[in-house]
Design a protein around this motif. Structure first.
Motif, PDB file in Angstrom:
ATOM      1  N   ASP A  61      40.406 -10.320  -9.237  1.00  0.00           N
ATOM      2  CA  ASP A  61      39.291 -10.182  -8.304  1.00  0.00           C
ATOM      3  C   ASP A  61      39.454 -11.218  -7.201  1.00  0.00           C
ATOM      4  O   ASP A  61      39.160 -12.393  -7.392  1.00  0.00           O
ATOM      5  CB  ASP A  61      37.960 -10.384  -9.036  1.00  0.00           C
ATOM      6  N   LEU A  62      39.957 -10.755  -6.055  1.00  0.00           N
ATOM      7  CA  LEU A  62      40.212 -11.631  -4.914  1.00  0.00           C
ATOM      8  C   LEU A  62      39.388 -11.182  -3.713  1.00  0.00           C
ATOM      9  O   LEU A  62      39.757 -11.404  -2.564  1.00  0.00           O
ATOM     10  CB  LEU A  62      41.706 -11.626  -4.576  1.00  0.00           C
ATOM     11  N   ALA A  63      38.241 -10.574  -3.988  1.00  0.00           N
ATOM     12  CA  ALA A  63      37.375 -10.079  -2.919  1.00  0.00           C
ATOM     13  C   ALA A  63      36.959 -11.228  -2.009  1.00  0.00           C
ATOM     14  O   ALA A  63      36.534 -12.282  -2.483  1.00  0.00           O
ATOM     15  CB  ALA A  63      36.142  -9.408  -3.516  1.00  0.00           C
ATOM     16  N   GLY A  64      37.114 -11.026  -0.710  1.00  0.00           N
ATOM     17  CA  GLY A  64      36.713 -12.021   0.273  1.00  0.00           C
ATOM     18  C   GLY A  64      37.587 -13.256   0.343  1.00  0.00           C
ATOM     19  O   GLY A  64      37.259 -14.211   1.060  1.00  0.00           O
ATOM     20  N   GLY A  84      37.523  -7.007   1.736  1.00  0.00           N
ATOM     21  CA  GLY A  84      37.097  -8.027   2.684  1.00  0.00           C
ATOM     22  C   GLY A  84      37.963  -9.272   2.734  1.00  0.00           C
ATOM     23  O   GLY A  84      37.592 -10.254   3.379  1.00  0.00           O
ATOM     24  N   ALA A  85      39.105  -9.256   2.083  1.00  0.00           N
ATOM     25  CA  ALA A  85      39.979 -10.437   2.061  1.00  0.00           C
ATOM     26  C   ALA A  85      40.681 -10.610   3.404  1.00  0.00           C
ATOM     27  O   ALA A  85      40.953  -9.639   4.110  1.00  0.00           O
ATOM     28  CB  ALA A  85      41.015 -10.315   0.951  1.00  0.00           C
ATOM     29  N   ASP A  86      40.964 -11.873   3.754  1.00  0.00           N
ATOM     30  CA  ASP A  86      41.730 -12.159   4.967  1.00  0.00           C
ATOM     31  C   ASP A  86      43.187 -12.377   4.564  1.00  0.00           C
ATOM     32  O   ASP A  86      43.543 -13.422   4.033  1.00  0.00           O
ATOM     33  CB  ASP A  86      41.178 -13.410   5.664  1.00  0.00           C
ATOM     34  N   LEU A  87      44.001 -11.368   4.820  1.00  0.00           N
ATOM     35  CA  LEU A  87      45.427 -11.411   4.514  1.00  0.00           C
ATOM     36  C   LEU A  87      46.243 -11.340   5.807  1.00  0.00           C
ATOM     37  O   LEU A  87      47.404 -10.937   5.800  1.00  0.00           O
ATOM     38  CB  LEU A  87      45.800 -10.245   3.591  1.00  0.00           C
ATOM     39  N   SER A  88      45.630 -11.750   6.901  1.00  0.00           N
ATOM     40  CA  SER A  88      46.332 -11.700   8.190  1.00  0.00           C
ATOM     41  C   SER A  88      47.544 -12.622   8.167  1.00  0.00           C
ATOM     42  O   SER A  88      47.513 -13.707   7.590  1.00  0.00           O
ATOM     43  CB  SER A  88      45.385 -12.103   9.324  1.00  0.00           C
ATOM     44  N   LYS A  89      48.630 -12.127   8.750  1.00  0.00           N
ATOM     45  CA  LYS A  89      49.900 -12.864   8.835  1.00  0.00           C
ATOM     46  C   LYS A  89      50.443 -13.280   7.461  1.00  0.00           C
ATOM     47  O   LYS A  89      51.229 -14.219   7.349  1.00  0.00           O
ATOM     48  CB  LYS A  89      49.753 -14.084   9.740  1.00  0.00           C
ATOM     49  N   SER A 106      41.548  -7.727   6.208  1.00  0.00           N
ATOM     50  CA  SER A 106      42.338  -7.966   7.418  1.00  0.00           C
ATOM     51  C   SER A 106      43.787  -8.202   7.026  1.00  0.00           C
ATOM     52  O   SER A 106      44.100  -9.151   6.308  1.00  0.00           O
ATOM     53  CB  SER A 106      41.817  -9.190   8.188  1.00  0.00           C
ATOM     54  N   LEU A 107      44.655  -7.308   7.495  1.00  0.00           N
ATOM     55  CA  LEU A 107      46.093  -7.417   7.256  1.00  0.00           C
ATOM     56  C   LEU A 107      46.824  -7.482   8.590  1.00  0.00           C
ATOM     57  O   LEU A 107      48.005  -7.168   8.680  1.00  0.00           O
ATOM     58  CB  LEU A 107      46.575  -6.217   6.430  1.00  0.00           C
ATOM     59  N   ALA A 108      46.111  -7.900   9.620  1.00  0.00           N
ATOM     60  CA  ALA A 108      46.687  -7.962  10.964  1.00  0.00           C
ATOM     61  C   ALA A 108      47.896  -8.902  10.975  1.00  0.00           C
ATOM     62  O   ALA A 108      47.834 -10.023  10.489  1.00  0.00           O
ATOM     63  CB  ALA A 108      45.635  -8.448  11.956  1.00  0.00           C
ATOM     64  N   THR A 123      40.311   1.625   3.416  1.00  0.00           N
ATOM     65  CA  THR A 123      39.213   2.085   4.261  1.00  0.00           C
ATOM     66  C   THR A 123      38.718   0.947   5.142  1.00  0.00           C
ATOM     67  O   THR A 123      38.342  -0.115   4.641  1.00  0.00           O
ATOM     68  CB  THR A 123      38.045   2.601   3.392  1.00  0.00           C
ATOM     69  N   GLY A 124      38.747   1.164   6.437  1.00  0.00           N
ATOM     70  CA  GLY A 124      38.257   0.155   7.372  1.00  0.00           C
ATOM     71  C   GLY A 124      39.132  -1.079   7.491  1.00  0.00           C
ATOM     72  O   GLY A 124      38.743  -2.057   8.138  1.00  0.00           O
ATOM     73  N   ALA A 125      40.299  -1.070   6.879  1.00  0.00           N
ATOM     74  CA  ALA A 125      41.185  -2.244   6.928  1.00  0.00           C
ATOM     75  C   ALA A 125      41.816  -2.382   8.311  1.00  0.00           C
ATOM     76  O   ALA A 125      42.016  -1.399   9.020  1.00  0.00           O
ATOM     77  CB  ALA A 125      42.274  -2.124   5.872  1.00  0.00           C
ATOM     78  N   ASN A 126      42.120  -3.613   8.681  1.00  0.00           N
ATOM     79  CA  ASN A 126      42.777  -3.882   9.958  1.00  0.00           C
ATOM     80  C   ASN A 126      44.238  -4.224   9.705  1.00  0.00           C
ATOM     81  O   ASN A 126      44.554  -5.293   9.196  1.00  0.00           O
ATOM     82  CB  ASN A 126      42.092  -5.039  10.685  1.00  0.00           C
ATOM     83  N   LEU A 127      45.133  -3.273  10.040  1.00  0.00           N
ATOM     84  CA  LEU A 127      46.568  -3.448   9.863  1.00  0.00           C
ATOM     85  C   LEU A 127      47.268  -3.563  11.221  1.00  0.00           C
ATOM     86  O   LEU A 127      48.474  -3.350  11.325  1.00  0.00           O
ATOM     87  CB  LEU A 127      47.147  -2.267   9.076  1.00  0.00           C
ATOM     88  N   SER A 128      46.520  -3.913  12.242  1.00  0.00           N
ATOM     89  CA  SER A 128      47.082  -3.989  13.588  1.00  0.00           C
ATOM     90  C   SER A 128      48.209  -5.012  13.650  1.00  0.00           C
ATOM     91  O   SER A 128      48.076  -6.135  13.167  1.00  0.00           O
ATOM     92  CB  SER A 128      45.995  -4.366  14.600  1.00  0.00           C
TER      93      SER A 128
END
Length: 198
Positions: A61-64, A84-89, A106-108, A123-128
């Motif tokens: 469980d790594l939510a947020g 809701g996790a921040d996995l950007s970069k 966020s996987l930006a 769903t709704g994830a940011n992979l930009s």
């Protein structure tokens, strides 16, 4: 007397075989931990150091979680809760995220080359700007996902659902899109694709 001795020897041999077999079975089962179990020490390492390559984080469980820039290369996150996790970069190259829940994550800019995302919920994830070269997104849920300028060369999508997704500027070279679901989907050229709308 002789027959009784033979019977006792036979019974002792049988008991020895049974004990050996049972001990072997117990040892085998003891080391055969369920493939879905995460290792708490790996979770702690990730949260403390953001450096957890080849970690076992299945069903964790790594939510947020705030994991921007983390190293999760070749990590196993099957069934993990990353809503809701921040996995950007983050480095997720060759990682396993099968059936992981990445809703609104966020996987930006994440490096996800060769990642396994089969049946993942995005769903709704940011992979930009993420790199998904040769990633497996087969049957993933990408409803409302942002894939702006995402590198998806040779990615496998199967029946992935791209309803309401934004693929503006995404590189879909060598991607077989024949079975993917497109409805109100913004394609790489900016046009809207509605071929699968009811």
């Amino acid at each position: 007397m002789e027959n009784g001795m033979k019977m006792r020897n036979w019974a002792a041999s049988l008991a020895a075989v049974c004990v050996g077999w049972c001990v072997g079975l117990i040892v085998l089962l003891g080391f055969a931990a369920p493939s879905w179990a995460y290792l708490q020490e790996d979770v702690d390492m990730l949260m403390n150091d953001k450096d957890c390559p080849v970690c076992i984080l299945n069903e964790a469980d790594l939510a947020g979680a705030q994991l921007s820039g983390a190293n999760l290369k070749v990590a196993s996150l099957t069934g993990a809760n990353l809503t809701g996790a921040d996995l950007s970069k983050t480095n997720l190259m060759l990682s396993e995220l099968i059936e992981a829940d990445l809703t609104n994550a966020s996987l930006a800019g994440a490096q996800m080359n060769g990642a396994q995302l089969r049946d993942a919920i995005l769903t709704g994830a940011n992979l930009s700007g993420a790199n998904l070269t040769q990633a497996n997104l087969e049957d993933a849920n990408l409803v409302g996902a942002k894939l702006i300028d995402t590198e998806m060369t040779a990615a496998v999508v199967g029946v992935a659902n791209f309803t309401d997704a934004d693929l503006t500027g995404a590189n879909l070279r060598a991607v077989n899109r024949s079975r993917a679901i497109f409805c109100h989907t913004t394609m790489p050229d900016g046009d809207e694709e509605n071929r699968d709308c009811d």
